[in-house]
Design an enzyme around this catalytic site. Structure first.
Site, mmCIF file in Angstrom:
data_model
loop_
_atom_site.group_PDB
_atom_site.id
_atom_site.type_symbol
_atom_site.label_atom_id
_atom_site.label_comp_id
_atom_site.label_asym_id
_atom_site.label_seq_id
_atom_site.Cartn_x
_atom_site.Cartn_y
_atom_site.Cartn_z
ATOM 1 C CD GLU A 110 -8.963 2.528 3.397
ATOM 2 O OE1 GLU A 110 -9.371 2.153 2.300
ATOM 3 O OE2 GLU A 110 -7.807 2.900 3.616
ATOM 4 C CD GLU A 163 -3.096 3.455 -3.379
ATOM 5 O OE1 GLU A 163 -3.276 2.222 -3.343
ATOM 6 O OE2 GLU A 163 -3.712 4.254 -2.669
ATOM 7 C CG ASP A 168 -2.441 1.306 1.932
ATOM 8 O OD1 ASP A 168 -2.354 0.232 1.304
ATOM 9 O OD2 ASP A 168 -3.251 2.206 1.632
#
Lengths: 663, 663
Positions: free
Chosen positions: B271, B378, B350
């Protein structure tokens, strides 16, 4: 090297210009050379003529009855207007006021810059719109809301900038007839609330002075909650005596410091901004309170009509954001003070690439109105994608509201011709920033130039404006000029083709408003839905739907209400249509979506290829800057094409007749 | 009033506890009372017993052979382990090292706090995982990436905080057996790059000292580009001698200042973070270079396997992000140094609410590995929605990788039992912040507590952990305890029901990862697609698709490859399925989507109603705080339900059999 360009005022040398002698001398009759506007006009004359023709205009000792430039006062001409007449070896510029002189000089310089023959010049022109304004959405920290050309040149880190760039900005917009500027964002928060306090007066005075030397009045955006945020009042209810008193004191102080201030732009009860609705008051009560306070100083309240419910539930199919402006304002027609102007966006929603004209135009008869357009390309390519907006603005201005048998266009209405209102005009959300070239994409400057010209003279065609701008900005062969003009003229249609089909709008990334996101707004609170399913898409705004079409005068209401008479480019704005419905072209709706997206992306590429052909005639820096943007436009257009086509293919299951690649 | 709570270490008075006399005296054999860890253990004993039982444990003048608490060294117990045995009027705590003593004391305090009878206590426990770590994604400016509990308590405005809260944090996590903490975000930028310079050493020394008093080693996240950003090298190529020399010097300085530093966590080539790929090196070459440099100091390199192409074209159906971890790392098995540990997220993508287990577990045999889970919620409700994660973690730990005939679960692998590796363990991205209650939602503390307990003892059930946590945290009737336990135990399934169906994931708002956006990631660059059309949805990851299923050992590969044997909760992760396909329940896929979303939203409401029933037994502040979050969860669940159902109804055209409201 210059830090910023001069755009259409670059005054490149004009070779072998036959009428250079016209400018050798000038005389001034009925005007004072030391008046700031006249001084600036003469300074511009000297600069422009010197630079273009190598001639330094001299003030004639005695009057020059035949030769040279004769500037004289003529009060028979309407305010701000002027006439230009070639007579013998000279030209007479007649004007009723200093601003007319300034505009006349800029007109002459424009003609010279365009290498026009002025031997038989005979022009009389008066601005059609009393107010010709630019709205900057600049924040005090230097950021620009929806800005695509760098940072603010008005503000930096909470401070106001007053420098040579401001002066050049005033020259540029003065040259196209702009006479009012709002320098700060309509969303007034934080430091910007303080603009009406001592903290900023010294700098604002200097700014106002520079502007007024170019015929421009300074305006500010106002925080309706100032009595609470600055004054410590417990309310900002417009009918509360304490609030009114607070405003009276504050405005007295403001006008003492800034006597030439034009007034205030107010975004109230909109997208979280405070306003009269909070206190159960209507929009007229809010605006009129400020208007009464401003009246003694000649100040204007420009009150935005962008009032809608921005917390809509996407499940709700009754509420229609498109209705909101009319619903909130039309019944108040006649209730506003003379010094209130309602500023109305061209369409009922928000600056999409295609919207119908707001039904408030022609709906209100006894209310001052300004048309608000957006040259900042928020939804129209963000000064990356080429999108020359004059064709869109022309459509808006030429729209027959059917409020009268004649003089019923938007142009008629905002100029005051239809209903005889006086405080009328047009405003644009500006596309400038501190980029070297002012507008990010060099070609986006055509929108700034064009807006000013159109605001003055609403009979100009998109092509005429493009030609003027190109001739003054670049130094191209006639063939290249035509090519560039044609690029500009087709660019809006190209952008429309590869983005949202047939007026539906809002298939854009919700945050930055660039690039596609078909469902990005579909389940949001913004009142912006396409309502597509496996059978079709579009919003029913007819009398069987939300009834928005019925906000128009009868003829238009009937036209929009019927899918067979509704202009096809707005079909999905007014109607839910099945994918397999045939359009006038004989194509099905779904095939039209596929075709227009393939075409649009391919045409974006063609425009980029045209730009390549101009390379040798362009300044390399300009060429590269725009080229880079065309590269991004091509990618953007392909992304739109593929996402929109894939989305509707996946949803409808109907393949492209031509078997092209859809994902 | 306290600025922060003590969570499960609140040590509320325990009335009429029968064994208070066990704690009146203690003796210490083979340990120094002044050893920092022993000192803290005794301090905790004094605090906890004093507070709970009103008894002050005294150091016995002479040995107390029968009564009181006898603490003695026993090197036959494995490192960090301890035994607790009630004998006569006392208890013997035997441990091989100081940390064992600390953990044993916390164990005793836990039992007292839970009012457990300890008269026949007989426990021997050693941690299953050598490394039991927390990863904080805290930034130096005080923000926390994906933090939902306030700001960082480690950093503020570029400075490191060392204060009482750090000590309480160390006590809390020490009490559940955590022995390593990474205090800064894996995305190392700006000031955080400087953590390995003099600038931060003094504060880091103090931090490390506090931690080590509770058996915790300090780790830092490292910027792989440090040689360029700090050292002025022209490269960070791990094979460049200049780079290696730079690291050697830097690490020597670091360990001189911080001799107890555990090592570094590295997110490289991920990323946008720099890494060895930039220089044509593989991940082992990058990790090993650092490992060699750290070797002399006993430092570890924890190297994240979260390496994938984050600029995928959504049109590309060949590239599969799920494959990336295995593709990038599996062939390097055996190539890593002994002091390198690969940190592998539980799933291949993820931290979605449902993913298969990463095929790297069981795929690599000769490589140290840590499991990475995320207790920061998250994608699992952001500490607004209740989502007790132990059931998910249990599933991961219990998963049979089929890499051996026995001892083939993830728990076996990460503990080192399967392949005999030594530097192994488990890490969690932490869910804490400087909110008064540490975790935003008071009930989210169960995930912090539970992670620590599970990391130590992977045989604990989700229910056991919930019961322990509830008993220590609240003061509830047995009935209420059961109700709260059941809320926790069902919460993950409820969250799964109203969010993404059958393992597809990623129907979440792309920016904040909270709330639905079915197409939010569908046309993005993140490799996260559901590929739905008018007929069905799901990603074909079989041997006819991306081949991801074939990354598993044969038995699992075959199971996942066949839609009939693929566990249904992962069906859409591995297969494209038509809306009208029947599931095992006999329902069609589309009906399952509708049903589970209606159920999930309704069950969220039920959980909120359960919370209401606890009101009178709860601290009003806690009650209100959680209640407010349940309110938001209900709205969130309804939004998920309606958006997901409407999306698939509009796309499929298939109505709900039960005729419920879909928009």
């Amino acid at each position: 090297m210059q830090e910023w360009t001069q755009l259409w005022l670059s005054y490149r040398p004009v070779k072998a210009y036959e009428r250079a002698d016209f400018f050798a001398e000038y005389t001034l009759e009925g005007f004072e050379a030391e008046h700031p506007v006249i001084r600036n006009a003469l300074r511009e004359l000297t600069l422009g003529i010197g630079s273009m023709l190598g001639v330094k205009p001299e003030s004639a000792v005695k009057k020059t009855p035949a030769g040279g430039l004769r500037i004289r006062r003529d009060t028979s001409i309407g305010s701000e207007g002027y006439s230009l007449k070639a007579e013998g070896d000279g030209i007479t510029l007649a004007a009723p006021d200093e601003k007319g002189v300034l505009y006349g000089i800029f007109h002459l310089l424009r003609l010279v810059s365009m290498k026009a023959d002025i031997a038989s010049l005979d022009v009389l022109t008066e601005p059609e719109n009393p107010l010709r304004m630019l709205n900057h959405w600049d924040n005090l920290d230097g950021s620009i809301e929806r800005g695509y050309s760098g940072r603010s040149f008005f503000f930096r880190e909470g401070k106001i900038l007053v420098n040579d760039r401001i002066r050049d900005y005033a020259r540029l917009i003065g040259s196209i007839g702009i006479n009012g500027v709002v320098i700060n964002n309509v969303n007034v928060k934080g430091d910007a609330t303080d603009l009406i306090t001592d903290r900023y007066f010294p700098e604002l005075q200097k700014m106002a002075e520079i502007f007024s030397g170019y015929g421009i009045r300074l305006f500010l955006s106002l925080n309706f909650a100032s009595p609470m945020e600055l004054g410590g009042c417990g309310t900002c209810d417009p009918l509360d005596p304490e609030v009114v008193t607070w405003w009276e004191r504050r405005i007295r102080t403001v006008y003492k410091a800034l006597p030439s201030l034009g007034g205030f732009l107010v975004k109230a009860d909109s997208e979280g901004r405070p306003g009269p609705f909070t206190y159960g008051r209507n929009q007229a009560q809010g605006a009129n309170m400020l208007a009464d306070v401003l009246k003694p100083y000649g100040g204007l309240v420009i009150w935005r009509c962008f009032v809608y419910n921005c917390t809509q539930d996407w499940r709700d199919r009754i509420t229609d954001r498109a209705r909101a402006g009319y619903d909130n304002f039309c019944s108040l027609d006649g209730a506003f003070r003379d010094n209130v102007i309602l500023q109305i966006k061209n369409g009922p929603v928000d600056f999409q690439i295609r919207e119908p004209v707001s039904p408030l135009f022609g709906g209100m008869e006894h209310t001052n109105q300004m048309l608000e357009v957006q040259i900042a390309q928020e939804y129209t390519g963000q000064q990356i994608d080429l999108c020359y907006l004059m064709p869109m603005f022309r459509e808006v201005l030429d729209f027959h509201t059917c409020c009268r048998d004649e003089k019923d266009t938007v142009a008629d209405i905002i100029s005051g011709r239809t209903f005889g209102n006086t405080n009328m005009g047009i405003a644009a959300v500006c596309n400038t920033g501190d980029d070297k070239n002012w507008t990010g994409n060099d070609l986006a400057a055509a929108n700034l130039y064009g807006f000013g010209r159109l605001a003055w003279d609403m009979s100009l065609s998109s092509a005429e404006i493009a030609e003027e701008w190109i001739r003054q900005t670049f130094d191209l062969s006639p063939e290249s000029e035509r090519m560039l003009r044609d690029m500009l003229l087709r660019s809006r249609e190209v952008y429309e083709k590869y983005t949202c089909p047939l007026g539906i709008g809002w298939m854009v990334n919700p945050l930055d408003h660039y690039g596609p996101s078909v469902d990005g707004y579909e389940y949001s609170r913004w009142g912006t839905y396409h309502r597509s399913d496996h059978l079709g898409l579009g919003v029913d705004r007819t009398d069987k739907g939300t009834g928005y079409a019925q906000q128009y005068r009868e003829t238009n209401a009937a036209m929009y209400n019927d899918p067979h008479t509704c202009p096809e480019e707005l079909l999905l704005f007014f109607h839910r249509v099945l994918y397999e419905t045939r359009l006038k072209s004989g194509k099905t709706l779904i095939q039209h979506i596929y075709d227009s997206h393939f075409e649009g992306a391919s045409e974006a590429k063609e425009m980029a290829e045209c730009w390549e052909k101009l390379r040798l005639e362009l300044d390399p820096e300009v060429y590269e800057r725009v080229r880079e943007r065309f590269r991004r436009q091509i990618r953007n257009a392909e992304e739109w094409r593929d996402q929109v086509n894939s989305y509707f293919y996946r949803k409808s299951g109907i393949p492209d007749e031509k078997g092209r690649r859809i994902y």
